[in-house]
Write a protein that holds these residues in place. Structure first.
Motif, PDB file in Angstrom:
ATOM      1  N   ALA A   1      67.674  68.126   8.750  1.00 33.99           N
ATOM      2  CA  ALA A   1      67.782  66.363   8.885  1.00 33.99           C
ATOM      3  C   ALA A   1      66.510  66.375   8.691  1.00 33.99           C
ATOM      4  N   PHE A   2      66.217  65.124   8.008  1.00 33.93           N
ATOM      5  CA  PHE A   2      65.251  64.365   7.168  1.00 33.93           C
ATOM      6  C   PHE A   2      65.082  62.439   7.743  1.00 33.93           C
ATOM      7  N   VAL A   3      63.624  62.756   8.853  1.00 37.14           N
ATOM      8  CA  VAL A   3      64.040  60.855   9.828  1.00 37.14           C
ATOM      9  C   VAL A   3      63.205  60.560   8.935  1.00 37.14           C
ATOM     10  N   PHE A   4      63.043  59.300   8.528  1.00 40.07           N
ATOM     11  CA  PHE A   4      61.969  57.825   8.533  1.00 40.07           C
ATOM     12  C   PHE A   4      62.570  56.927   9.281  1.00 40.07           C
ATOM     13  N   ILE A   5      61.903  56.504  10.189  1.00 43.68           N
ATOM     14  CA  ILE A   5      61.853  56.151  10.774  1.00 43.68           C
ATOM     15  C   ILE A   5      61.144  54.363  11.247  1.00 43.68           C
ATOM     16  N   GLU A   6      60.990  52.992  10.756  1.00 45.47           N
ATOM     17  CA  GLU A   6      60.131  52.368  10.925  1.00 45.47           C
ATOM     18  C   GLU A   6      60.106  51.557  11.743  1.00 45.47           C
ATOM     19  N   VAL A   7      58.774  51.673  12.361  1.00 40.19           N
ATOM     20  CA  VAL A   7      58.491  50.509  13.687  1.00 40.19           C
ATOM     21  C   VAL A   7      57.132  50.123  13.392  1.00 40.19           C
ATOM     22  N   GLU A   8      56.656  48.961  14.424  1.00 41.88           N
ATOM     23  CA  GLU A   8      55.866  48.311  14.621  1.00 41.88           C
ATOM     24  C   GLU A   8      54.279  49.338  14.267  1.00 41.88           C
ATOM     25  N   ASP A   9      54.133  50.697  15.863  1.00 42.89           N
ATOM     26  CA  ASP A   9      53.252  51.048  15.465  1.00 42.89           C
ATOM     27  C   ASP A   9      52.841  52.697  16.637  1.00 42.89           C
ATOM     28  N   ARG A  10      52.459  53.172  16.415  1.00 46.83           N
ATOM     29  CA  ARG A  10      52.436  54.479  18.078  1.00 46.83           C
ATOM     30  C   ARG A  10      53.425  53.578  18.963  1.00 46.83           C
ATOM     31  N   ASN A  11      53.353  52.660  19.535  1.00 51.03           N
ATOM     32  CA  ASN A  11      54.341  52.210  20.570  1.00 51.03           C
ATOM     33  C   ASN A  11      55.216  51.990  20.556  1.00 51.03           C
ATOM     34  N   GLY A  12      55.735  51.806  19.377  1.00 57.15           N
ATOM     35  CA  GLY A  12      57.320  51.946  19.086  1.00 57.15           C
ATOM     36  C   GLY A  12      58.082  53.424  18.530  1.00 57.15           C
ATOM     37  N   GLU A  13      57.050  54.433  18.696  1.00 60.84           N
ATOM     38  CA  GLU A  13      57.926  55.580  18.840  1.00 60.84           C
ATOM     39  C   GLU A  13      58.416  56.188  20.115  1.00 60.84           C
TER      40      GLU A  13
END
Length: 253
Positions: A153-165
């Motif tokens: 699987a290849f997964v791309f997740i958009e978040v604000e910054d590292r705090n959203g990971e």
């Protein structure tokens, strides 16, 4: 498969059966990650809850004006022995659903409808592509959790910054990339679409699961079609649109 023929104008449009209503009671609420809270729910008639992995439930979240707003959330799992279902909430911003999840305590009640929908992994796919933003993290976490050991699987997740990971658990052979907006507003953009334009597609038969803000989902769908994906190789759903409260969009154009 999508047919090119025009529909019969005399044919009565198909209507979905109404979703069943449930009176849920909160059993527990706790943080599973710093930015994700799990709420455990039950109901008097929970034994009749016909749950299948990947389905969602429509929660009637209390709003500031006293009304209730529809919010679709993926069911993280069901414990039939305990008679409970679990729902994960990403705690992003001061919006009604995360606010309710933060405050939910045992004994609180909430109306819900469903279950509905569902994500089925394509067994004939050699690899899977998943994209979404922070509103989709519970669904993406559930999909990754359902994947068999060794699935690619290849997964791309958009978040604000590292705090959203978040730390997403999976037995799949998954490459997870967190895409940061770095101060740009959430919503329509070319950020995730650019990722797909630059992605080196692996050999074999792939299947894409594209979710998130509706216009971004549509852009990514068009990019994959232009890159040679067949329509039945793409599952796409708009989770939200700026200015709209609740609801999903079926993106198939």
């Amino acid at each position: 498969m999508i047919q090119d023929s025009k529909p019969d104008i005399h044919e009565r449009p198909r209507q979905r059966p109404p979703l069943r209503s449930w009176a849920f009671r909160v059993v527990d609420g706790f943080d599973v990650e710093p930015n994700m809270r799990r709420v455990v729910l039950t109901a008097e008639d929970i034994g009749e809850f016909a749950y299948k992995p990947g389905q969602a439930i429509v929660l009637m979240i209390p709003l500031a004006d006293g009304e209730a707003g529809r919010r679709d959330y993926t069911i993280r799992g069901m414990d039939r022995l305990a008679g409970t279902i679990s729902v994960d909430f990403v705690l992003h911003g001061d919006t009604p659903a995360p606010a309710w999840a933060r405050q939910a305590k045992p004994g609180d009640t909430i109306e819900a409808r469903g279950p509905r929908g569902g994500t089925v992994l394509r067994p004939d796919a050699d690899w899977h592509l998943l994209t979404g933003d922070e509103t989709c993290i519970p669904a993406l976490a559930h999909i990754l959790g359902m994947m068999p050991a060794g699935a690619k699987a290849f997964v791309f997740i958009e978040v604000e910054d590292r705090n959203g990971e978040l730390d997403l658990k999976t037995e799949a052979d998954a490459v997870i990339r967190w895409v940061h907006r770095n101060g740009a507003p959430a919503g329509p953009s070319e950020l995730m679409n650019g990722m797909l334009q630059d992605l080196a597609l692996p050999p074999g038969n792939g299947h894409a699961y594209i979710i998130g803000e509706t216009s971004n989902v549509r852009r990514q769908r068009h990019t994959l079609l232009a890159r040679g994906f067949a329509r039945d190789q793409i599952s796409s759903e708009g989770y939200w649109r700026p200015g709209r409260i609740g609801g999903h969009d079926h993106v198939d154009d």
